[in-house]
Design a protein around this motif. Structure first.
Motif, short mmCIF file in Angstrom:
data_model
loop_
_atom_site.label_atom_id
_atom_site.label_comp_id
_atom_site.label_asym_id
_atom_site.label_seq_id
_atom_site.Cartn_x
_atom_site.Cartn_y
_atom_site.Cartn_z
N PHE A 1 0.82 -1.22 0.00
CA PHE A 1 0.00 0.00 0.00
C PHE A 1 0.85 1.27 0.00
CE2 PHE A 1 -3.24 -3.07 1.32
CZ PHE A 1 -4.27 -2.69 0.48
N ALA B 1 1.43 1.78 -3.54
CA ALA B 1 0.21 2.31 -4.15
C ALA B 1 0.11 3.82 -3.92
CB ALA B 1 -1.02 1.61 -3.57
N GLY B 2 0.42 4.25 -2.70
CA GLY B 2 0.36 5.67 -2.39
C GLY B 2 1.46 6.47 -3.03
N ILE C 1 -6.22 4.79 -8.22
CA ILE C 1 -5.54 3.74 -7.48
C ILE C 1 -6.22 2.38 -7.64
CG2 ILE C 1 -6.78 3.82 -5.26
CD1 ILE C 1 -4.09 3.81 -3.85
N VAL D 1 -8.74 1.38 0.85
CA VAL D 1 -7.61 0.59 1.33
C VAL D 1 -7.84 0.13 2.77
CG1 VAL D 1 -6.01 1.77 -0.22
CG2 VAL D 1 -6.29 2.60 2.13
N THR E 1 -0.68 3.99 2.83
CA THR E 1 -1.15 4.66 1.63
C THR E 1 -1.04 6.17 1.75
OG1 THR E 1 -2.71 2.85 1.19
CG2 THR E 1 -3.11 4.94 0.06
#
Length: 397
Positions: free
Chosen positions: A230, A233-234, A244, A282, A302
């Motif tokens: 994550f 992802a961020g 996202i 998330v 995230t």
């Protein structure tokens, strides 16, 4: 350093609000702000710039531009930057936490209910109505941003149209186009004699990419795996919170097999029917994978990169933001951002408007919000949810 302190008392006459008033505002927005990133940044402008006068138009545009330039969820980054404007790092930190916390608590509760009762079958019916209404809310916000930020400037309109078209065609937001828009406007309005920031800008993505690849090869426990995934992802997804979703699908469903497809779709639906930033999905995913600790780790991982990507360059935006070259660059990026936002309305509409009833709900939402400008969006969302619960069983027997 002075830039890291709360605004000094000598400037208090220029500040029309306290830090706690701002925190309470973002708590309320996080608890009642529906419509996704486009609508949320629109609310911030309406409430903080137009109605309250707490934030100037220039500061808002700088925050929106920085949010588009940096990776991470746009609405959360804009909130963090607006907290930074007068109260520096403390304001940025509290504004970001206040904005994210309400929706995080909601998705954790929904994650618990989902785990306990074996799914949320009613969610499809609710999303049927809410998803259509959200399109109307986003469309109104995009219109307001366009009229206020673009004006009559032909170059900005050209950038706006290009980014809107690219977003519709590719169904994604291409980060380098935002940079290109800023550079084109900068070169057109205030050609620089020299510029020395290129090396740093070019080196940063390479270093980040190498770091991400290294971390991905390590063998971690489940919680640490969640944190690493994550965080990537961020850190590597640009644009709105909706951007996202494809990244999450590839990692959560395809690569790690933490969730199946139905669970993932339900997670996205939870994010859409709860207020606050869409990327808070998330938290729901983290809960399904590893309970409450998983939700906390996923959310923190995230949002931490987007927080750092906002507060680190923020002092330079504040210090040099009034220079003609920077103003031109910010105007270009803002035009690109608004174009991408407008294009995303069409992209999202293709997924949410699936038949005549949903089209009618979306059009009615636009008409109602256009006519009754002071109507609170949560009223519209709750009404749409009730309509969805009634209509969905009739249209999907």
């Amino acid at each position: 350093m002075a830039t890291n302190e709360v605004t000094p008392a000598t400037a208090t006459d220029a500040i029309r609000y306290t830090l706690w008033q701002l925190v309470l505002y973002f708590l309320r927005l996080g608890a009642m702000g529906f419509g996704g990133p486009v609508a949320l940044v629109g609310y911030m402008r309406r409430d903080l710039v137009e109605q309250r006068g707490w934030i100037t138009e220039a500061d808002y545009k700088e925050g929106l531009a920085l949010a588009q330039l940096a990776p991470g969820p746009m609405a959360a980054q804009t909130a963090i930057y607006l907290g930074y404007v007068h109260y520096r790092i403390l304001g940025a930190t509290l504004a970001g936490i206040a904005f994210v916390l309400p929706s995080f608590c909601m998705v954790v509760v929904l994650g618990w209910a989902y785990s306990q009762f074996g799914g949320l079958s009613w969610m499809q019916a609710v999303f049927y109505g809410v998803g259509a209404a959200v399109i109307g809310i986003i469309a109104i916000s995009a219109h307001k941003l366009t009229t206020k930020c673009i004006g009559k400037d032909k170059l900005l309109w050209a950038i706006f149209l290009v980014l809107a078209s690219v977003t519709v065609i590719t169904e994604s937001e291409i980060a380098w186009l935002f940079l290109a828009a800023g550079v084109v406007t900068w070169l057109w309005r205030a050609p620089p004699k020299r510029w020395s920031g290129g090396e740093l800008a070019a080196a940063l993505p390479v270093d980040m990419a190498q770091t991400g690849s290294f971390m991905a090869t390590l063998d971690w426990s489940l919680l640490t795996q969640i944190g690493v995934f994550f965080a990537k992802a961020g850190a590597f997804v640009f644009g709105s919170g909706l951007a996202i979703v494809p990244f999450l699908y590839g990692g959560v469903v395809t690569e790690h097999h933490w969730l199946n497809e139905k669970q993932f779709v339900d997670a996205v639906a939870v994010a859409m029917i709860t207020p606050g930033p869409v990327v808070i999905t998330v938290g729901f995913i983290g809960y399904l994978v590893a309970g409450f600790p998983g939700a906390c780790v996923a959310a923190l991982a995230t949002f931490l990169p987007c927080y750092l990507f906002t507060i680190i360059p923020a002092p330079y935006f504040k210090k040099y933001g009034k220079l003609p070259a920077i103003v031109a660059f910010v105007d270009g990026v803002t035009a690109a951002a608004v174009g991408a936002i407008t294009g995303s309305v069409i992209v999202i509409a293709k997924r949410s408007i699936v038949d005549v009833p949903t089209a009618v709900i979306a059009l009615l939402t636009v008409a109602i919000l256009w006519r009754y400008k002071k109507l609170q969006e949560p009223v519209v969302v709750v009404s749409a949810a009730l309509i969805g619960l009634i209509l969905y069983p009739l249209t999907h027997p």
